[in-house]
Write a protein that holds these residues in place. Sequence first.
Motif, PDB file in Angstrom:
ATOM      1  N   VAL A  16       0.787  -1.222   0.141  1.00 36.48           N
ATOM      2  CA  VAL A  16       0.095   0.100  -0.002  1.00 36.48           C
ATOM      3  C   VAL A  16       0.968   1.201   0.013  1.00 36.48           C
ATOM      4  N   LYS A  17       1.785   1.178   0.777  1.00 34.37           N
ATOM      5  CA  LYS A  17       2.788   2.383   1.084  1.00 34.37           C
ATOM      6  C   LYS A  17       3.327   2.607  -0.424  1.00 34.37           C
ATOM      7  N   LYS A  18       3.940   1.553  -0.932  1.00 31.07           N
ATOM      8  CA  LYS A  18       4.738   1.643  -2.204  1.00 31.07           C
ATOM      9  C   LYS A  18       3.834   2.104  -3.392  1.00 31.07           C
ATOM     10  N   THR A  19       2.370   1.774  -3.287  1.00 29.78           N
ATOM     11  CA  THR A  19       1.475   2.150  -4.313  1.00 29.78           C
ATOM     12  C   THR A  19       1.321   3.643  -4.301  1.00 29.78           C
ATOM     13  N   ILE A  20       0.922   4.243  -3.108  1.00 28.92           N
ATOM     14  CA  ILE A  20       0.789   5.685  -2.533  1.00 28.92           C
ATOM     15  C   ILE A  20       2.302   6.236  -3.081  1.00 28.92           C
ATOM     16  N   ALA A  21       3.425   5.768  -3.111  1.00 31.12           N
ATOM     17  CA  ALA A  21       4.544   6.390  -3.437  1.00 31.12           C
ATOM     18  C   ALA A  21       4.641   6.575  -4.825  1.00 31.12           C
ATOM     19  N   GLY A  22       3.916   5.934  -5.664  1.00 28.61           N
ATOM     20  CA  GLY A  22       3.857   5.869  -7.260  1.00 28.61           C
ATOM     21  C   GLY A  22       4.496   4.532  -7.829  1.00 28.61           C
TER      22      GLY A  22
ATOM     23  N   GLN B 175       3.325   1.642  -9.271  1.00 22.94           N
ATOM     24  CA  GLN B 175       2.117   0.648  -9.697  1.00 22.94           C
ATOM     25  C   GLN B 175       2.488  -0.747  -9.642  1.00 22.94           C
ATOM     26  N   THR B 176       3.636  -1.242  -9.767  1.00 23.82           N
ATOM     27  CA  THR B 176       3.870  -2.474  -9.715  1.00 23.82           C
ATOM     28  C   THR B 176       3.330  -3.184  -8.539  1.00 23.82           C
ATOM     29  N   ALA B 177       3.231  -2.381  -7.517  1.00 28.76           N
ATOM     30  CA  ALA B 177       2.976  -2.882  -5.927  1.00 28.76           C
ATOM     31  C   ALA B 177       1.601  -3.176  -5.973  1.00 28.76           C
ATOM     32  N   PHE B 178       0.698  -2.079  -6.472  1.00 28.85           N
ATOM     33  CA  PHE B 178      -0.756  -2.457  -6.704  1.00 28.85           C
ATOM     34  C   PHE B 178      -1.129  -3.542  -7.475  1.00 28.85           C
ATOM     35  N   GLU B 179      -0.414  -3.863  -8.452  1.00 29.17           N
ATOM     36  CA  GLU B 179      -0.532  -5.118  -9.338  1.00 29.17           C
ATOM     37  C   GLU B 179      -0.424  -6.481  -8.545  1.00 29.17           C
ATOM     38  N   GLN B 180       0.661  -6.252  -7.700  1.00 27.29           N
ATOM     39  CA  GLN B 180       0.872  -7.428  -6.657  1.00 27.29           C
ATOM     40  C   GLN B 180      -0.401  -7.669  -5.922  1.00 27.29           C
ATOM     41  N   LEU B 181      -0.991  -6.542  -5.305  1.00 30.92           N
ATOM     42  CA  LEU B 181      -2.018  -6.682  -4.181  1.00 30.92           C
ATOM     43  C   LEU B 181      -3.246  -7.077  -5.251  1.00 30.92           C
ATOM     44  N   VAL B 182      -3.324  -6.814  -6.215  1.00 26.09           N
ATOM     45  CA  VAL B 182      -4.429  -7.461  -7.250  1.00 26.09           C
ATOM     46  C   VAL B 182      -4.359  -9.018  -7.481  1.00 26.09           C
ATOM     47  N   GLN B 183      -2.992  -8.995  -7.739  1.00 27.84           N
ATOM     48  CA  GLN B 183      -2.632 -10.721  -8.083  1.00 27.84           C
ATOM     49  C   GLN B 183      -3.014 -11.593  -6.871  1.00 27.84           C
ATOM     50  N   ARG B 184      -2.604 -10.854  -5.636  1.00 27.30           N
ATOM     51  CA  ARG B 184      -2.735 -11.479  -4.323  1.00 27.30           C
ATOM     52  C   ARG B 184      -4.256 -12.080  -3.888  1.00 27.30           C
ATOM     53  N   TYR B 185      -5.258 -11.182  -4.418  1.00 30.59           N
ATOM     54  CA  TYR B 185      -6.616 -11.179  -3.865  1.00 30.59           C
ATOM     55  C   TYR B 185      -7.636 -11.407  -5.158  1.00 30.59           C
ATOM     56  N   HIS B 186      -7.016 -11.531  -6.077  1.00 37.00           N
ATOM     57  CA  HIS B 186      -7.884 -11.591  -7.417  1.00 37.00           C
ATOM     58  C   HIS B 186      -8.755 -12.749  -7.458  1.00 37.00           C
ATOM     59  N   LEU B 187      -8.170 -14.093  -7.200  1.00 38.27           N
ATOM     60  CA  LEU B 187      -8.987 -15.370  -7.273  1.00 38.27           C
ATOM     61  C   LEU B 187      -9.821 -15.667  -6.477  1.00 38.27           C
ATOM     62  N   PRO B 188      -9.393 -15.352  -4.859  1.00 38.66           N
ATOM     63  CA  PRO B 188     -10.533 -15.750  -3.794  1.00 38.66           C
ATOM     64  C   PRO B 188     -11.661 -14.874  -3.907  1.00 38.66           C
ATOM     65  N   LEU B 189     -11.386 -13.255  -4.317  1.00 34.79           N
ATOM     66  CA  LEU B 189     -12.385 -12.354  -4.406  1.00 34.79           C
ATOM     67  C   LEU B 189     -13.350 -12.880  -5.525  1.00 34.79           C
ATOM     68  N   PHE B 190     -12.845 -13.083  -6.677  1.00 36.04           N
ATOM     69  CA  PHE B 190     -13.754 -13.415  -7.690  1.00 36.04           C
ATOM     70  C   PHE B 190     -14.468 -14.807  -7.558  1.00 36.04           C
TER      71      PHE B 190
END
Length: 210
Positions: free
Chosen positions: A23-29, A31-46
């Motif tokens: 989260v902190k890395k994403t806020i700092a700009g 975008q790869t960090a946000f992609e990691q978050l998406v990848q981490r939770y994509h399947l169980p959420l879906f």
Amino acid sequence: MRTQTKAKSVKTPTPEITDGTLVKKTIAGDQTAFEQLVQRYHLPLFNFICHCLNDYDLACDVLQQVFLQLYLYLPKLRTNEPLKAWLFQVARNRCLDELRRKRAVHFSELEGSSDDDDLSPLNIMPDKRPLPDEMAERNDLQAALKEAIDNLPPKFRSVVLLRYAGQLSFSEIGKTLNMPEATAKTYFQRARPLLRAALATQWQTLTAAN
């Protein structure tokens, strides 16, 4: 003769980057960090959203909405806690909104021993013998389980969905549904025999047909 022994280097597993750090890395700009978050939770959420809505295309749209809300709320989130419970709470609320619009299922009443093997719905099947051909088909089994879950009392239904589809712990379920962890666990344990009984009825129907 002096012998020298070389110390073997032992590789220690790299600890997983925490949600807070990403989260902190994403806020700092980053975008790869946000992609990691998406990848981490994509399947169980879906999986969870699909179980709730029973609509693949709509589930894809809702999932995008969840991650968009995550991106917008990043500066407000607590970075010392995992995002899992928060994300599933958002996903559940989005599903409720869609279901209210469709008026397909009324989930408005959803408010209201833990071994890892209970994460698999197959463990509540009433018989350990080989399944009949119809039940062995994945789609048929999923349909039977979904029908059994849909027929649960509302206060049990969301707990079961979060446990099976979302793979959440009881602590995470409690945070998601704003209830004590012990209550989530109790609801789940009370739901299991109801599911088992419903599946047993379908089992008898299928075996009688054969």
